[in-house]
Design an enzyme around this catalytic site. Structure first.
Site, PDB file in Angstrom:
ATOM      1  N   LYS A 111      36.760 -15.529 -21.054  1.00  0.00           N
ATOM      2  CA  LYS A 111      35.849 -14.939 -19.742  1.00  0.00           C
ATOM      3  C   LYS A 111      36.961 -14.475 -18.757  1.00  0.00           C
ATOM      4  O   LYS A 111      36.324 -13.708 -17.864  1.00  0.00           O
ATOM      5  CB  LYS A 111      35.020 -16.112 -19.358  1.00  0.00           C
ATOM      6  CG  LYS A 111      33.775 -16.490 -20.295  1.00  0.00           C
ATOM      7  CD  LYS A 111      32.667 -16.991 -19.454  1.00  0.00           C
ATOM      8  CE  LYS A 111      31.432 -17.132 -20.401  1.00  0.00           C
ATOM      9  NZ  LYS A 111      30.451 -17.894 -19.514  1.00  0.00           N
ATOM     10  N   LYS A 192      31.147 -14.326 -32.362  1.00  0.00           N
ATOM     11  CA  LYS A 192      29.843 -15.141 -32.081  1.00  0.00           C
ATOM     12  C   LYS A 192      28.860 -14.104 -31.525  1.00  0.00           C
ATOM     13  O   LYS A 192      29.072 -13.246 -30.598  1.00  0.00           O
ATOM     14  CB  LYS A 192      30.198 -15.910 -31.032  1.00  0.00           C
ATOM     15  CG  LYS A 192      29.275 -17.032 -30.298  1.00  0.00           C
ATOM     16  CD  LYS A 192      29.745 -17.888 -29.455  1.00  0.00           C
ATOM     17  CE  LYS A 192      29.744 -17.258 -28.104  1.00  0.00           C
ATOM     18  NZ  LYS A 192      29.592 -18.256 -27.013  1.00  0.00           N
ATOM     19  N   LYS A 195      24.802 -13.587 -25.687  1.00  0.00           N
ATOM     20  CA  LYS A 195      23.989 -12.934 -24.664  1.00  0.00           C
ATOM     21  C   LYS A 195      24.591 -11.565 -24.113  1.00  0.00           C
ATOM     22  O   LYS A 195      23.753 -10.753 -23.646  1.00  0.00           O
ATOM     23  CB  LYS A 195      23.838 -13.944 -23.441  1.00  0.00           C
ATOM     24  CG  LYS A 195      22.920 -15.075 -23.816  1.00  0.00           C
ATOM     25  CD  LYS A 195      22.754 -15.970 -22.380  1.00  0.00           C
ATOM     26  CE  LYS A 195      22.450 -17.526 -22.763  1.00  0.00           C
ATOM     27  NZ  LYS A 195      23.178 -18.470 -22.188  1.00  0.00           N
TER      28      LYS A 195
END
Ligand code: TYM
Length: 328
Positions: A111, A192, A195
């Site tokens: 991130k 993965k 969202k």
């Protein structure tokens, strides 16, 4: 009765990955455990959020929990920021965390990579997550595969605290479901399903309308050998669809492989799409009934009050063990 805690970030519409990897398990587990399910809004603000959108996502996530089958009489559903003990114990757990171990978290690395102005809270996210779990004397934490490392750190922090101070915390176990723990992107099946994927075709959202779901699954990336077989290395796209079908229909992958001998990808994808629609459509209908209801607020109020009682007790024990405040 053993205790379960788990949380989901209200950082966007939930995905099929969140459902199959986490929420589906929650609904099954509430029958046999004392369950706490949390909308972890303070985790969501470790990256920038639009204020109005965040409010909307928090309510939407609460409604999705209930629409998926979380029952207010069996589980405590609440919003993290409404129970201040989370950030209070989060601070305490930060004092027990080493910068080096936090920097090694793959989620932090992913991130923060290439970003400017990364918040320090993104680094100290895992001690807050540990606090979430430890406040409820949690025995078991059902999560998807990507949270495994955070759970290992939670266990380390709990053990470290207990050793240094007093036996305050229950050391939790992680519970990863056998299938569905890692649902992959429909477009790049080696990463993965997330969202926040910019490619809208890569992710099925729980509130996508059935037509959209069918379209996305039909255009999922597969391969050219035309055999429905589970092999995540050689056939990541087909394996992901098999995982989705297996989890959505509660059918073992081996049985599915046998059922699809000689069947082409067109029919296979249609069946996967139908199975996903069968799971999500009733949830979507219930969601529409719940989202604007006053009952939703009543449930969240009740959840906040019930969670606070347990959380405040554990927080008081941790403070006492460390010598914070005055003798009471
Ligand atoms: P979050 O909000 O990213 O995801 C919520 C849950 O969904 C699972 N999940 C998946 N499972 C399978 N396939 C996928 N593609 C997929 N994507 C997400 C996640 O593993 C998770 O179980 N840090 C947590 C939130 C959290 C938490 C906690 C969880 C905060 N405090 C305490 C458990 C206990 C997170 O970011 O999850």
């Amino acid at each position: 009765m053993k205790t379960i805690f788990s949380g989901i970030q209200p950082s966007g519409t939930l995905t099929l990955g969140n459902y199959l990897g986490a929420m589906k398990q929650f609904v099954e587990l509430q029958e046999d455990y004392d369950c706490y399910f949390c909308i972890v809004d303070q985790h969501a603000i470790t990256v920038p959020q639009d204020r109005l959108k965040l409010r909307e996502n928090i309510r939407s996530l609460a409604a999705l929990y209930l629409a998926s089958g979380i029952d207010q009489n069996k589980a405590t559903l609440f919003i993290q920021s409404e129970v201040p003990a989370h950030t209070q114990l989060g601070w305490i757990m930060q004092t027990q965390s080493y910068i080096g171990e936090l920097e090694r978290m793959t989620q932090f690395k992913d991130k923060s990579a290439g970003k400017e102005g990364v918040s320090s809270a993104l680094l100290t996210y895992p001690p807050l997550m540990a606090a979430d779990i430890l406040l409820y004397n949690t025995n078991l934490v059902p999560v998807g595969n990507d949270q495994k490392q955070h759970l290992e750190l939670t266990r380390d922090l709990a053990e470290r605290f207990n050793r240094k101070f007093n036996d305050v915390f229950t050391v939790p176990e992680v519970k990863i479901s056998e299938v569905g723990a890692r649902i992959m992107s429909l477009q790049e099946p080696t990463k993965k399903m997330s969202k926040s994927d910019e490619n809208q075709k890569a992710t099925v959202y729980m509130l996508d309308d059935p037509k959209k779901i069918i379209k996305k699954i039909k255009s999922a990336v597969t391969d050219s050998d035309g055999i429905v077989r589970y092999d995540p290395i050689e056939k990541p796209g087909v394996s992901n669809l098999l995982t989705i079908l297996s989890s959505a229909t509660n059918t073992p992958i081996k049985t599915l492989e046998a059922d699809y001998v000689g069947v082409g990808y067109g029919q296979f994808k249609q069946d996967v799409a139908d199975a996903v629609v069968n799971v999500l459509e009733p949830i979507q209908q219930r969601y529409q009934e719940i989202i604007d209801s006053e009952e939703l607020d009543v449930i969240l109020d009740k959840g906040r009050d019930a969670a606070s009682i347990v959380a405040n007790k554990t927080l008081a024990k941790a403070k006492k063990a460390m010598g914070l405040g005055r003798v009471v």
